[in-house]
Structures are given as structure tokens and as C-alpha cells.
Design an enzyme around this catalytic site. Structure first.
Site, mmCIF file in Angstrom:
data_model
loop_
_atom_site.group_PDB
_atom_site.id
_atom_site.type_symbol
_atom_site.label_atom_id
_atom_site.label_comp_id
_atom_site.label_asym_id
_atom_site.label_seq_id
_atom_site.Cartn_x
_atom_site.Cartn_y
_atom_site.Cartn_z
ATOM 1 N N GLY A 15 -11.678 23.047 25.515
ATOM 2 C CA GLY A 15 -10.148 23.777 23.982
ATOM 3 C C GLY A 15 -10.896 24.431 24.050
ATOM 4 C CB CYS A 62 -15.655 21.524 27.843
ATOM 5 S SG CYS A 62 -15.942 23.618 27.987
ATOM 6 C CE1 TYR A 63 -13.824 23.677 20.046
ATOM 7 C CE2 TYR A 63 -12.743 21.325 19.707
ATOM 8 C CZ TYR A 63 -13.792 22.877 19.363
ATOM 9 O OH TYR A 63 -12.927 23.003 17.568
ATOM 10 C CG HIS A 115 -14.040 21.633 32.828
ATOM 11 N ND1 HIS A 115 -13.324 20.959 31.596
ATOM 12 C CD2 HIS A 115 -14.902 22.241 32.301
ATOM 13 C CE1 HIS A 115 -13.111 21.581 30.700
ATOM 14 N NE2 HIS A 115 -13.655 22.831 31.494
ATOM 15 C CD GLU A 120 -12.209 18.092 33.741
ATOM 16 O OE1 GLU A 120 -12.966 17.431 33.220
ATOM 17 O OE2 GLU A 120 -11.437 18.354 32.141
ATOM 18 N N GLY A 174 19.641 11.614 41.625
ATOM 19 C CA GLY A 174 19.330 11.054 42.448
ATOM 20 C C GLY A 174 18.147 11.664 43.205
ATOM 21 N N GLY A 175 17.272 12.271 42.290
ATOM 22 C CA GLY A 175 16.292 12.607 42.658
ATOM 23 C C GLY A 175 15.134 11.712 42.127
ATOM 24 C CB VAL A 176 11.450 11.095 42.994
ATOM 25 C CG1 VAL A 176 10.585 10.421 43.276
ATOM 26 C CG2 VAL A 176 11.405 11.820 44.199
ATOM 27 C CG ASP A 177 10.591 13.356 38.643
ATOM 28 O OD1 ASP A 177 9.997 12.775 39.471
ATOM 29 O OD2 ASP A 177 10.746 14.540 38.840
ATOM 30 C CB SER A 178 17.039 11.442 36.994
ATOM 31 O OG SER A 178 17.735 11.268 38.458
ATOM 32 C CB SER A 179 15.771 7.328 41.475
ATOM 33 O OG SER A 179 17.359 7.934 41.575
ATOM 34 C CE LYS A 238 8.960 14.921 42.638
ATOM 35 N NZ LYS A 238 9.320 14.727 41.604
#
Ligand code: XMP
Length: 513
Positions: free
Chosen positions: A55, A82-83, A169, A171, A224-229, A369
Site C-alpha cells: 500500500g 511490502c506495506y 513483492h 507476486e 455474446g462476448g466471453v465475459d457476459s457469456s 481474462k
């Protein structure tokens, strides 16, 4: 059996979701929670481990996010980053101060690899640093387990209490052995079995959605896109016919896309839900007649979309929940557990204002994604849909330069379909960020057979991009370009020239308008 879980407490760092993702990669379910989460709530959740994020603050500022000291007495292992490491040191009686020089970026670090956190890590390794303050002295009972030329305490641990901290970090991928360190923490310190997979995400989400929604009515705008599908299928698994999906076909979709979406989600398809396809093509073409200015076109398409959706929603009546396919990159975390802000050009941005509902559900908001794609495959969504390229909300409307007409939509759809077919046939599709055909507003003279032609020029675009904020034009093999060009001029009526766009972003953008 209760699913094992690690929680990331968000102290306002930039990488909080990345930490969660790295933990999930270790086979352990992980969620980000606000740092204000109370001890009782933590006890009830019973995570196998807690990670404090970084942070921007200094522990000495009164307004900085702090934690209750008792969190370290819950018997749950804690890793401070870190923080978060400074907060652990400060809260437990160590000393934190401003470092004589800040360290930023790749930094050589010497670690004690007898410490369980550094098991399997080379004693001299490279880590990613980004700090102003540092731990000058570890609290009593802690051992210093790493140092750099600047940081006397680049890492510390108290094995008895299972408390660990790193100034750097683990990660981010620049920390060479970062994933090993996180693996050591969640598997060896927290004792997680590591058997979580994306199918467990699906199962857990379905259960959580059922609990939340009960007998409520749910509405989803399906693009019809990936996310909403993926969001729609998840909801359909959870609440079946309590879900209604509205798919607005604005006539600016790729070739056959409307029918493809309908064949997957519509009646006779594999999913239990109410599917409404609104064929609003003519309405959009009409409103776009004579409009040439890009922003005006975008605005009209956006407004008309909301209007069509609103009309449909009115027919359905009040709903309890509105589903949004928001994924993590769409969310700008304000950190500190405050509510998140959604990017303005999100596909269904603006919808909440026009629909009467009690609550928004965003089942994918913590996924990246590629994780959404994995969840999609787990849910049995066809690969073709799961690996679909990003497609802008205003669709082909911003890939047709100048006025949009039905005829121009046909041209760009056909050309784009040929381009995509050839890119897939040459095996280049998986390696490209985004590629599509657009229609210039230019007509030029050509000759076909013995006749003079005066037709449109199609432009092909292909880019590689780490994040869609910047991009480079892809170097496509000449053979592929030549074949695509040849097919387009031969097969698409109204085109006599094909161009390739070599511009990067910046100075260009990926789309044309
Ligand atoms: P640009 O053209 O800004 O595109 O370089 C960057 C990425 O964003 C997509 N894009 C959009 N996506 N609604 C969307 O959902 C939009 O209005 C929109 N405009 C651009 C574009 O396809 C590319 O992936």
C-alpha cells in the site's frame, strides 16, 4: 467439507488481485477482502492463511490503514508484503522508518533458504522492490531471513506463530522465485492441500449465487462476448429459469454472430434460461443514416442500445438482480475496501440507471481474462465462444469509416470472415492479440477482367499487445496477406483493394474510430 481458502487483505496496494491470482495458481482458492474485515468475520470464514498487501502509506500516519493486533493471535498464518510487512513489524513492536534511499525495481536479495518461505530458492536471487519506508528492526521473537544492500530486514519470520513478511513483492514475475515463495507459504506454512481447480470456482460460485438470489428474478444483458457469456451460464446453472438474458442484435456484429449466440443460448440450446433476442438492426441503421463523425456514431449506438434494452426490461418488469460480466481488469480498485469504479467504456456501462433492480451481481469480478476463459471451458461453453477476440460494444460501427449503411456492414462482415478464416487456417490466431478487417471510406479505380472498377478499399489490422493500452502492428507473413487480399477482392462484391495497417498504438488506436 469446507473449501480451504486464503484471504488477501487489501491495504491499498496495486497488486492485490495479482496476489490472489498467484495463490489460486498454487491450487488454493483465494479472494481479496477489505482490510477493515473484522476479527469475528475472519474467524467465521476460517481461512487457512492471510496475506497483507502492500500500500502507498506509511504506518506512522494516523490516517493509514492499520489492523488489530489480535489478528496475529488467531492461530492463522499471516504473510505481510511490502506495506503489509511493515504493518506487521510496527504492530508487533518492531521499528519501521524511512529508508536512507528508496529501492525501486529489480533488486538483488540474499535469503536464508533454511527458512521455510525460501525453501528451494537460491541464496542470492532477484526480487522486485518498491518502497520508501523499511523495517529497521524486526519485532522480538522474529528472525531476519533476507536482506539487501539497503534493507537490513528484507524478510523476517516467526515460525512459532507462523508469521512471515517480505519487503519485496513475491507476486510480481520480476521476483525470480516469487511463485516458489508463495507456494511455500500456502502449502508448507498454511498446510493447504492445493487441490482447488477452476471447477471448484464454478461449484462454489453456483452455491453462493443460489444462496444470494434465492427465488429472485435475474436479468442479464448478453453481448455474446466471453465475459457476459460466462456470467450468464454461471447464473443459468445457479438459478435456471429465474434468469432472463436479453441479447440486442444491433446489426453491427460479425458475420453470423447473432445466430451463433442464439444457437448457444436460445431455445433448444444446452442452457436453462429465458433468452430474448431483439432484432434491432433496422433501428440502428436508420439512426446512423448520414452520421459520419466517430464520436457521434458511438453515442448513437450506445444510446440506442440502452433504449432497446430499456424497452425489453420494461416488458419483463422489475427484477431483483442485474448481472454484469465485469472482470477484474474492468475494475479500478480504489483500494482500502471501498466500492470499485467501473471503466466508462465497459460494454454494459449505463444499464443500471435504466433498469429497476435491487442489486448488481458480478460473479467474475475477481478473475483475470484467462481465468474467465478457464471457467468458461469448465462450464462447457464452446471453445469458439470462449476464445473469441475482444469486440467493441459499438461493433462494426467503428470499423466502418464514415457513414454506416447495410451494404457497408455486409462488405466488412464478409471481408472480416475471410480474414479470420485464413488467420485460423495458418495457425496464427492463438499468437495474435486482436485482428480484424475494417472498411475505409475510400473508393479507388481498379481493373477486373476487362472492366474498370471503382470500389472500396478494405484495411486489415492485426496487433500484438500486452494490455490493449499499447500495441504493435503484427508482422504477418506475406503469403497469408496475399491470400487474404486475393480472396477478399474475388469474393466480396464492392471491394477492389486491400491494405494492411502498420501503425502501432500510440500513435494509432487499435480500432479505427
Ligand atoms: P482502442 O481502439 O481504444 O481499443 O485502441 C482498445 C481495446 O478496446 C476495445 N474497444 C472497446 N471495447 N467498448 C468496448 O467494450 C468500446 O466502446 C470500445 N472501443 C474500443 C478495442 O476493441 C480494443 O480491444
Amino acid at each position: 467439507m469446507k473449501q480451504e481458502m486464503v484471504i488477501v487483505l487489501d491495504f491499498g496496494g496495486q497488486y492485490n488481485q495479482l496476489i490472489a491470482r498467484r495463490v489460486r495458481e498454487c491450487g488454493v482458492y483465494c479472494e481479496v477482502r477489505p482490510y477493515t474485515m473484522g476479527l469475528e468475520e475472519i474467524r467465521a470464514l476460517a481461512p487457512k492463511g492471510i496475506i497483507f498487501t502492500g500500500g502507498p502509506n506509511s504506518v506512522y500516519e494516523a490516517s493509514s490503514p492499520h489492523c488489530e493486533k489480535e489478528i496475529f493471535d488467531l492461530g492463522i498464518p499471516v504473510l505481510g508484503i511490502c506495506y503489509g510487512s511493515q504493518l506487521m513489524a510496527y504492530t508487533l513492536g518492531g521499528h519501521v522508518e524511512t529508508a536512507p534511499v528508496s529501492e525501486y525495481g529489480h533488486t538483488e536479495v540474499h535469503v536464508d533458504n533454511k527458512d521455510v518461505l525460501f525453501d528451494g530458492v537460491a541464496a542470492d536471487t532477484v526480487c522486485w522492490m518498491s518502497h520508501t519506508d523499511y523495517i529497521a528492526q524486526a519485532p522480538e521473537g522474529f528472525r531476519v531471513t533476507a536482506s539487501t544492500t539497503v534493507c537490513p530486514v528484507a524478510a523476517m519470520s516467526c515460525a512459532d506463530r507462523k508469521l512471515y513478511a517480505t519487503q519485496f513483492h513475491p507476486e510480481v514475475m520480476h521476483t525470480e522465485a516469487g511463485q516458489t515463495m508463495l507456494h511455500n507459504f500456502v502449502r508448507k506454512v498454511c498446510g493447504c492441500a492445493g487441490d482447488w481447480r477452476m471447477d471448484s470456482f464454478v461449484e462454489t460460485s453456483v452455491r453462493a449465487l443460489q444462496e444470494k438470489i434465492g427465488a429472485g428474478k435475474v436479468l442479464c444483458a448478453l453481448s455474446g462476448g466471453v465475459d457476459s457469456s460466462v456470467a450468464a451460464v454461471l447464473l443459468s446453472k445457479a438459478v435456471g429459469r429465474q434468469l432472463t438474458c436479453v441479447f440486442v442484435d444491433h446489426g453491427l456484429l460479425r458475420k453470423d454472430e447473432g445466430d451463433e449466440v442464439e444457437s448457444v443460448f436460445g431455445p433448444g440450446g444446452p442452457y436453462e434460461l429465458n433468452f430474448i433476442r431483439v432484432n434491432a438492426q433496422e433501428r440502428f441503421y436508420e439512426r446512423l443514416q448520414g452520421v459520419t463523425e466517430p464520436e457521434a456514431k458511438r453515442k448513437i449506438i450506445g444510446e440506442e442500445f440502452i433504449r432497446v434494452f430499456e424497452e425489453e426490461a420494461r416488458r419483463i418488469g422489475a427484477v431483483d438482480f442485474l448481472v454484469q460480466g465485469t472482470i477484474y481488469p474492468d475494475v479500478i480498485e480504489s483500494g482500502l475496501g471501498q466500492s470499485a469504479v467501473i471503466k466508462s467504456h465497459h460494454n454494459v456501462g449505463g444499464l443500471p440507471d435504466v433498469v429497476e433492480f435491487k442489486e448488481i451481481v458480478e460473479p467474475l469480478r475477481m478473475l483475470f481474462k484467462d481465468e474467465v476463459r478457464k471457467a468458461g471451458l469448465e462450464l462447457g461453453i464452446p471453445e469458439k465462444l470462449v476464445y473469441r477476440q475482444p469486440f467493441p460494444g459499438p461493433g462494426l460501427g467503428i470499423r466502418i469509416i464514415g457513414e454506416v449503411t447495410k451494404e457497408k456492414v455486409r462488405i466488412v462482415q464478409e471481408a472480416d470472415a475471410i480474414y479470420r478464416e485464413e488467420i485460423a487456417a495458418s495457425g496464427l490466431d492463438k499468437g495474435l492479440g486482436q485482428y480484424f478487417a475494417a472498411l475505409t471510406n475510400m473508393r479507388s479505380v481498379g481493373v477486373m477482367g476487362d472492366f474498370r472498377t471503382y470500389d472500396y478499399a478494405v484495411v486489415l489490422r492485426a496487433v500484438n499487445t500486452p494490455d490493449f493500452m499499447t500495441a504493435e502492428a503484427a508482422e504477418l507473413p506475406w503469403k497469408v496477406l496475399a491470400k487474404v487480399s486475393n480472396r477478399i477482392v474475388n469474393e466480396v462484391k464492392g471491394v477492389n483493394r486491400v491494405l494492411y495497417d502498420c501503425t502501432g498504438k500510440p500513435p494509432g488506436t487499435i480500432e479505427f474510430e
